[in-house]
Every structure is written in C-alpha cells, then in structure tokens.
Motif scaffolding. Sequence first.
Motif, PDB file in Angstrom:
ATOM      1  N   ASP A  94      28.087  -2.231  -6.658  1.00 12.85           N
ATOM      2  CA  ASP A  94      26.740  -2.148  -5.662  1.00 12.85           C
ATOM      3  C   ASP A  94      26.860  -0.305  -5.620  1.00 12.85           C
ATOM      4  OD1 ASP A  94      26.280  -4.120  -5.422  1.00 12.85           O
ATOM      5  OD2 ASP A  94      27.159  -4.349  -3.416  1.00 12.85           O
ATOM      6  N   ARG A  95      27.011   0.882  -5.854  1.00 15.35           N
ATOM      7  CA  ARG A  95      27.371   1.748  -6.194  1.00 15.35           C
ATOM      8  C   ARG A  95      26.843   2.180  -7.830  1.00 15.35           C
ATOM      9  NH1 ARG A  95      32.671   3.985  -2.849  1.00 15.35           N
ATOM     10  NH2 ARG A  95      31.957   2.790  -1.305  1.00 15.35           N
ATOM     11  N   VAL A  96      25.903   1.098  -9.062  1.00 10.93           N
ATOM     12  CA  VAL A  96      26.536   1.598 -10.049  1.00 10.93           C
ATOM     13  C   VAL A  96      25.108   0.756 -10.061  1.00 10.93           C
ATOM     14  CG1 VAL A  96      27.418   1.714 -12.155  1.00 10.93           C
ATOM     15  CG2 VAL A  96      28.963   2.028 -10.375  1.00 10.93           C
ATOM     16  N   GLN A  97      24.377   2.184 -11.054  1.00 12.93           N
ATOM     17  CA  GLN A  97      23.313   1.074 -12.249  1.00 12.93           C
ATOM     18  C   GLN A  97      23.212   1.454 -13.397  1.00 12.93           C
ATOM     19  OE1 GLN A  97      19.518   3.955 -10.585  1.00 12.93           O
ATOM     20  NE2 GLN A  97      18.923   2.854 -13.088  1.00 12.93           N
ATOM     21  N   PHE A  98      23.091   0.925 -13.627  1.00  8.12           N
ATOM     22  CA  PHE A  98      23.286   0.197 -15.486  1.00  8.12           C
ATOM     23  C   PHE A  98      22.023   0.603 -16.107  1.00  8.12           C
ATOM     24  CE2 PHE A  98      26.760  -2.408 -12.857  1.00  8.12           C
ATOM     25  CZ  PHE A  98      27.414  -1.932 -13.838  1.00  8.12           C
ATOM     26  N   VAL A  99      21.931   0.722 -17.224  1.00 15.03           N
ATOM     27  CA  VAL A  99      20.750   1.581 -18.372  1.00 15.03           C
ATOM     28  C   VAL A  99      21.669   0.776 -19.811  1.00 15.03           C
ATOM     29  CG1 VAL A  99      19.354   3.215 -19.244  1.00 15.03           C
ATOM     30  CG2 VAL A  99      20.073   3.005 -16.938  1.00 15.03           C
ATOM     31  N   GLU A 100      21.207  -0.410 -20.419  1.00 19.16           N
ATOM     32  CA  GLU A 100      21.813  -1.004 -21.116  1.00 19.16           C
ATOM     33  C   GLU A 100      20.849  -0.139 -22.293  1.00 19.16           C
ATOM     34  OE1 GLU A 100      23.093  -5.011 -20.804  1.00 19.16           O
ATOM     35  OE2 GLU A 100      23.195  -4.720 -18.798  1.00 19.16           O
ATOM     36  N   GLU A 101      20.590   0.473 -22.897  1.00 18.89           N
ATOM     37  CA  GLU A 101      19.524   0.843 -24.090  1.00 18.89           C
ATOM     38  C   GLU A 101      20.734   2.413 -24.745  1.00 18.89           C
ATOM     39  OE1 GLU A 101      15.322   0.999 -23.285  1.00 18.89           O
ATOM     40  OE2 GLU A 101      16.172   0.988 -21.063  1.00 18.89           O
ATOM     41  N   ASP A 102      20.213   2.431 -25.431  1.00 18.50           N
ATOM     42  CA  ASP A 102      20.332   3.827 -26.582  1.00 18.50           C
ATOM     43  C   ASP A 102      19.777   4.912 -25.841  1.00 18.50           C
ATOM     44  OD1 ASP A 102      20.160   5.370 -28.345  1.00 18.50           O
ATOM     45  OD2 ASP A 102      20.439   4.441 -30.036  1.00 18.50           O
ATOM     46  N   PHE A 103      20.643   5.322 -25.384  1.00 19.76           N
ATOM     47  CA  PHE A 103      20.305   6.798 -24.739  1.00 19.76           C
ATOM     48  C   PHE A 103      19.015   7.344 -24.852  1.00 19.76           C
ATOM     49  CE2 PHE A 103      20.528  11.715 -24.060  1.00 19.76           C
ATOM     50  CZ  PHE A 103      20.276  11.440 -22.831  1.00 19.76           C
ATOM     51  N   LEU A 104      18.756   7.494 -26.755  1.00 19.69           N
ATOM     52  CA  LEU A 104      17.817   8.416 -26.662  1.00 19.69           C
ATOM     53  C   LEU A 104      16.461   7.530 -27.029  1.00 19.69           C
ATOM     54  CD1 LEU A 104      19.930  10.862 -30.037  1.00 19.69           C
ATOM     55  CD2 LEU A 104      19.213  10.994 -27.324  1.00 19.69           C
ATOM     56  N   GLN A 105      16.601   6.645 -27.350  1.00 18.66           N
ATOM     57  CA  GLN A 105      14.902   5.314 -26.658  1.00 18.66           C
ATOM     58  C   GLN A 105      14.645   4.234 -25.702  1.00 18.66           C
ATOM     59  OE1 GLN A 105      14.001   5.521 -30.139  1.00 18.66           O
ATOM     60  NE2 GLN A 105      15.570   6.330 -30.499  1.00 18.66           N
ATOM     61  N   VAL A 136      21.961  17.006 -26.315  1.00 20.43           N
ATOM     62  CA  VAL A 136      22.002  17.993 -25.754  1.00 20.43           C
ATOM     63  C   VAL A 136      20.672  17.708 -24.668  1.00 20.43           C
ATOM     64  CG1 VAL A 136      22.190  20.532 -24.789  1.00 20.43           C
ATOM     65  CG2 VAL A 136      23.296  19.558 -26.788  1.00 20.43           C
ATOM     66  N   THR A 137      19.420  18.114 -25.224  1.00 20.05           N
ATOM     67  CA  THR A 137      18.335  18.270 -24.196  1.00 20.05           C
ATOM     68  C   THR A 137      17.637  17.161 -23.664  1.00 20.05           C
ATOM     69  OG1 THR A 137      17.004  19.857 -26.352  1.00 20.05           O
ATOM     70  CG2 THR A 137      15.623  18.978 -24.717  1.00 20.05           C
ATOM     71  N   ARG A 138      17.795  15.624 -23.994  1.00 19.59           N
ATOM     72  CA  ARG A 138      17.754  14.866 -23.426  1.00 19.59           C
ATOM     73  C   ARG A 138      18.498  14.753 -22.264  1.00 19.59           C
ATOM     74  NH1 ARG A 138      15.013  10.674 -25.255  1.00 19.59           N
ATOM     75  NH2 ARG A 138      15.385   8.911 -23.312  1.00 19.59           N
ATOM     76  N   THR A 139      19.617  15.149 -22.479  1.00 22.84           N
ATOM     77  CA  THR A 139      21.165  15.129 -20.853  1.00 22.84           C
ATOM     78  C   THR A 139      20.427  16.210 -20.702  1.00 22.84           C
ATOM     79  OG1 THR A 139      22.776  14.912 -22.869  1.00 22.84           O
ATOM     80  CG2 THR A 139      23.009  15.278 -21.004  1.00 22.84           C
ATOM     81  N   GLN A 140      20.115  17.023 -20.458  1.00 17.93           N
ATOM     82  CA  GLN A 140      19.957  18.256 -19.886  1.00 17.93           C
ATOM     83  C   GLN A 140      18.543  17.901 -18.959  1.00 17.93           C
ATOM     84  OE1 GLN A 140      19.425  21.904 -22.835  1.00 17.93           O
ATOM     85  NE2 GLN A 140      18.957  22.749 -20.989  1.00 17.93           N
ATOM     86  N   GLU A 141      17.925  16.989 -19.327  1.00 17.43           N
ATOM     87  CA  GLU A 141      16.040  16.546 -18.680  1.00 17.43           C
ATOM     88  C   GLU A 141      16.996  15.932 -17.280  1.00 17.43           C
ATOM     89  OE1 GLU A 141      13.831  14.936 -21.873  1.00 17.43           O
ATOM     90  OE2 GLU A 141      13.227  16.749 -22.482  1.00 17.43           O
ATOM     91  N   MET A 142      18.053  15.497 -17.660  1.00 19.51           N
ATOM     92  CA  MET A 142      18.264  14.031 -16.319  1.00 19.51           C
ATOM     93  C   MET A 142      19.218  15.274 -15.164  1.00 19.51           C
ATOM     94  SD  MET A 142      20.417  11.713 -19.094  1.00 19.51           S
ATOM     95  CE  MET A 142      20.740  10.184 -17.619  1.00 19.51           C
TER      96      MET A 142
END
Length: 228
Positions: A94-105, A136-142
């Motif tokens: 219950d503490r975890v949200q899953f994003v089952e996708e290509d990170f960049l897409q 790096v940019t996509r990660t920064q934006e999070m």
Amino acid sequence: MGEQQTQSLWDHTLTFFPQFLAAVEERAASGATIANRGASDGGFVVPLAAVGYRVIAVERDPLALHGGSVHLPGDENAHTTGLIDRLKLQALHDRVQFVEEDFLQAEPLGVLCDAVWTSCSWHNSANRHSPLAEFVTRTQEMVRPGGLFGAEFMMPVTQRHYLIEHYTSPEKLRRHLIGDWDVLLTLRTNEFTERAYVGQLRDHTHRMGLLLAAHTPSSSLYQEKKDS
C-alpha cells in the motif's frame, strides 16, 4: 528448476544507496515521496517503503515486477519473486505506486517528489538509444524544489566504454544538471571485481560513481511560482 528466489537479485551488488538514504533521512520529512526510476525487483523500493516513505516505482520489465524464471550463475534456474509480491509478503504494497512504463515514454507523474533515485540504469544497452542528457533531464523534472536527485552509475573501464557517453563520471554528469542544483556529494570507486549475477554470468570488473544533488531554485523565483 531451482529453489524460489525471494530476495532481490541484486542484494549482493555494490551500491551507494546508503549514502542516498542518509541524505533523504536528513533532509526529507517522515512519509516523504521517493521515486525509484528503474526499480527492478525492489532492492531499493522495499527498504524505502519499510522505513515509512511513500515510493513511486518506475519499471517496465514484467519479470522484475511480477516474477518468473531466471538463469542464475552456476548454470542454475530459479523462480524469482517479483517486486509486487515481495511487497505484499512484507505488508508494504500500500505504500508503493507502480508506473509500469518506459520511463522516457511515460506521462509525467503529476506530482513532484521529495527525492528521486536511479541506479545503473541508463548505461544498459536497451537504454542507449536515448542521450544521457534526456535521462538526467527527465529525472530532474520529477524533483520538487528543495528535493534530492541521486544517481549511481557505471564508469568506463574498457576503451569501448570511453566511447559510450552513458558510462560517465561525476564531473561529466554534473554538467547535465540544468538549472539551480547544489551538488552535495560525489563518490567513485577504483576498479573492482564483482561477482556474477543475472544477465552477467561471470565475475567482471566495474567502476562506479555517485552524484547527490539538491534542487535549490532561487528563493525569489520559488516564491513567485508558489504565489502564481
């Protein structure tokens, strides 16, 4: 078929994660939201959830998430427990949200995180079609203002690695931090021999680096954004 593998397949590999976790504990509030980009089977997600953080696990590999048959060093096969079931076994799901996708897409998360961690992901051959700067940019934006960016990565060992930008160094990586960022810590190892693991069935030589940075926009700009 060998025995079932219930621990993370990466538990014995070298990591700078303790340094990242110490920075999170020093700077983030209890119950903060931490994203793990390239969560794999949860070697970092599980300990983050276990100490009370809300975790966003970004991972596209069905085997890592749902488990299945893996070929282990020593020419053995085993059924590995995926991240989702490992969390359920420890009452942490219950503490975890899953994003089952290509990170960049994937679409933006819709929430800024208190910290983001990524480990040895962008150098993998499946990800080299995209420039390192994009990762790096996509990660920064999070990362929210005041939040943390943490990345551990493979550094070059062979001549071939020096020709691939994804095998980087702390100095080169910090050039990709666009905007207001304060580099808190950089570390690197000398060459070391790591034991065989899934996908790399022989002992092999590595060098690794770490970069931890804090998102520190100017106070006036940050206040303008808050007020708008």
